[in-house]
Scaffold this motif. Structure first.
Motif, mmCIF file in Angstrom:
data_model
loop_
_atom_site.group_PDB
_atom_site.id
_atom_site.type_symbol
_atom_site.label_atom_id
_atom_site.label_comp_id
_atom_site.label_asym_id
_atom_site.label_seq_id
_atom_site.Cartn_x
_atom_site.Cartn_y
_atom_site.Cartn_z
ATOM 1 N N ARG A 100 0.837 -1.210 0.000
ATOM 2 C CA ARG A 100 0.000 0.000 0.000
ATOM 3 C C ARG A 100 0.866 1.253 0.000
ATOM 4 N N ILE A 101 1.900 1.256 0.830
ATOM 5 C CA ILE A 101 2.783 2.421 0.888
ATOM 6 C C ILE A 101 3.555 2.560 -0.428
ATOM 7 N N TYR A 145 1.404 4.258 -2.848
ATOM 8 C CA TYR A 145 1.344 5.660 -2.422
ATOM 9 C C TYR A 145 2.641 6.383 -2.782
ATOM 10 N N PRO A 199 2.031 10.207 -4.910
ATOM 11 C CA PRO A 199 1.551 10.728 -3.621
ATOM 12 C C PRO A 199 0.693 11.990 -3.688
ATOM 13 N N LYS A 236 -3.321 12.443 -2.762
ATOM 14 C CA LYS A 236 -3.703 11.386 -1.822
ATOM 15 C C LYS A 236 -3.460 11.879 -0.394
ATOM 16 N N THR A 237 -4.162 11.281 0.534
ATOM 17 C CA THR A 237 -3.961 11.581 1.946
ATOM 18 C C THR A 237 -4.152 10.305 2.754
ATOM 19 N N VAL A 238 -3.675 10.328 3.973
ATOM 20 C CA VAL A 238 -3.753 9.174 4.857
ATOM 21 C C VAL A 238 -4.771 9.466 5.951
ATOM 22 N N MET A 258 5.067 11.455 3.976
ATOM 23 C CA MET A 258 5.034 9.986 4.000
ATOM 24 C C MET A 258 5.614 9.397 5.282
ATOM 25 N N ILE A 279 3.057 7.477 7.829
ATOM 26 C CA ILE A 279 2.589 6.162 7.398
ATOM 27 C C ILE A 279 3.744 5.164 7.304
ATOM 28 N N LYS A 302 -4.229 2.358 8.957
ATOM 29 C CA LYS A 302 -4.325 3.573 8.141
ATOM 30 C C LYS A 302 -4.859 3.204 6.771
ATOM 31 N N ILE A 357 -5.129 4.918 2.680
ATOM 32 C CA ILE A 357 -4.715 5.964 1.755
ATOM 33 C C ILE A 357 -5.885 6.220 0.815
#
Length: 135
Positions: A43-44, A47, A51, A54-56, A108, A111, A118, A120
């Motif tokens: 997932r990271i 992201y 990036p 996008k937000t977490v 980043m 996360i 979490k 995204i």
């Protein structure tokens, strides 16, 4: 503007960051007990490719398992990933064009320190908490 920043990000650091997360995810998935860490790493990695925009956000369904997993992740990998993001952000911030990239790198860090529990999401689809009650 987001598309332009994402393309510049991908060329100047996002691809390498994502590849690192993907390799870590594969290693975690080979070891059966660390599959949740592998999924979080994938997932990271996605992201890290794209990036901007996008937000977490916190998952409302996360529980004590996420907390325990995050503590283990923090000790084993999170601190090292955060240090890598800080070093990369400093290198990117040297130029004016790199300043938004450095900010994205610093964005980043939370996360990368604690990825479990979490989610995204796109910036436009950030869930809002409502406390309205039916009449």
């Amino acid at each position: 503007m987001r598309i332009l920043l994402n393309i510049i990000w991908l060329v100047f650091g996002g691809l390498w960051l994502a590849l690192g997360y993907f390799v870590a995810g594969i290693i975690c998935c080979i070891l059966i007990i660390t599959i949740p860490f592998g999924i979080a790493s994938f997932r990271i990695g996605v992201y890290a490719l794209w990036p901007f925009g996008k937000t977490v956000v916190d998952k409302p369904t996360s529980g004590i398992g996420s907390l325990i997993g995050n503590v283990i992740w923090l000790i084993v990998a999170g601190i090292w990933l955060a240090i890598g993001h800080v070093v990369s952000a400093i290198a990117m911030a040297i130029t004016i064009i790199g300043i938004p990239l450095a900010i994205a790198n610093l964005k980043m860090i939370p996360i990368s320190l604690m990825p479990l529990g979490k989610e995204i999401v796109d910036v436009g689809s950030t869930p809002t908490t409502s406390t309205s009650f039916p009449a």
